[in-house]
Design an enzyme around this catalytic site. Structure first.
Site: not given
Length: 372
Positions: A76, A145, A188, A261
């Site tokens: 990443d 981001r 997450h 993911d």
């Protein structure tokens, strides 16, 4: 179950490893199961020399593996707070800075330059760019981001990033399909649910950057663990045939690789068993299954997939098709999978030209030679 089919299943997994060196158990698991790739995290990174040695060792395993194919070696590296490689690698600003400068030429150069450093040391896959549109300013999961809040702008700049990585011989992976920019919850920790978003809205706004990235010849797209009840009332996007087979493959005409993911994120593990997740992800249309942190999960996944094939819940033809897509990409894009020599790596990492470019973007400037 034939050995050939077992080998095909292993090629569908990209896994994390424990530390800065490979232990004998990890080597055996990768070789025996013909594992498709490895993703690096901070725990795997100590110094350029150590990374170089670890990637060299990982790639040397291919000679003992069934497909003899190079491994995906991913990381990443978006820039900003999502950047696994610290100094002496060039430290890059978050995409928000690029969005503010609004230069496709600069975005291309940013990705190409970052890619040159990654490729020199042996990475061939970057889980970037993030092409999520920041439609919800309270969304701290994505935040800086994102390239911005305007769909057209994110599409233009995101596709330039894709082209820059490709120029550097890095496989870019656009994320998080179909768009993570409107959420508040962190997947997450739990499953975000976008109750009010319908397909018309996604097609008009969130999917635009993905469509443009596909036209830039994107080879890989990463799915989001988000539920959109108005589109699929049962499954989150990662596990949804509606999203991956009907919308992504059908409506958008995407033909390349789809990767999940991390399948150990709580958005999924709080709601589904570790046996159901990988099988459902493959049924939905993913080609690659990403397991980042828990070494107990990939073996569980392999057994679950084998059982699903034996019962007919998964079709052997679909597994073979996915396997073929993966090997075709590796053959075309990973002709020289090993790292460059250490002297070259040392010269390229943190090169003065790279540092100057990064500093200019941090300062909010477009270098004169890129001001077009």
């Amino acid at each position: 179950m034939s050995q050939n089919l077992n080998n095909q299943i292993g090629q569908l997994l990209v896994i994390g490893i424990k530390g800065t060196v490979l232990d004998s158990e990890e080597k055996k698991f990768i070789v025996d199961n013909n594992i498709g790739g490895v993703i690096f995290f901070a725990r795997n990174i100590e110094s350029p020399k150590q990374i170089h040695g670890l990637i060299s060792e990982l790639q040397s395993l291919r000679h003992k593996m069934a497909d003899k194919a190079p491994l995906f070696i991913g990381v990443d590296m978006e820039g900003g707070r999502v950047a696994r490689l610290k100094a002496p690698f060039t430290q890059w600003p978050p995409l928000k800075k690029l969005g503010e400068l609004d230069s496709a030429t600069l975005c291309f150069k940013f990705a190409e330059t970052m890619g040159i450093e990654l490729r020199s040391i042996g990475f061939n896959l970057d889980f970037a760019p993030c092409v999520d549109i920041l439609t919800n300013p309270k969304n701290t999961v994505i935040g800086d981001r994102s390239l911005g809040s305007d769909s057209e702008n994110v599409a233009k700049l995101g596709s330039a990033l894709v082209r820059g990585y490709i120029k550097a011989n890095i496989i870019p992976c656009a994320k998080h399909f179909p768009g993570h920019g409107n959420t508040l919850l962190d997947s997450h920790e739990d499953l975000p649910v976008e109750k009010d978003v319908d397909l018309a809205r996604l097609l008009e706004i969130e999917l635009n950057p993905f469509k443009r990235a596909f036209r830039a010849r994107l080879d890989m797209v990463l799915t989001a663990h988000i539920q959109f009840p108005k589109i699929d009332p049962e499954w989150p996007a990662t596990l949804s045939e509606i999203f991956l087979k009907k919308i992504l493959r059908g409506d958008l005409g995407y033909r390349n690789l789809v990767i999940t993911d991390d399948l150990d994120m709580k958005a999924l593990t709080k709601n589904y068993s570790p046996e159901v997740i990988p099988v459902r992800a493959l049924q939905a249309g993913n080609d690659l299954l990403l397991y980042c942190n828990d070494p107990t999960k990939p073996p569980i996944a392999l057994v679950a997939i084998e059982k699903a094939l034996e019962s007919g819940a998964l079709k052997k033809e679909e597994i073979s098709e996915k396997h073929g897509r993966i090997l075709a990409l590796k053959k075309s894009k990973m002709k020289t999978p090993d790292p460059q020599d250490l002297a070259t790596v040392s010269r390229l990492i943190g090169h003065p030209d790279h540092l100057r470019l990064s500093k200019a973007i941090f300062s909010g400037e477009v270098p004169a030679d890129l001001a077009t």
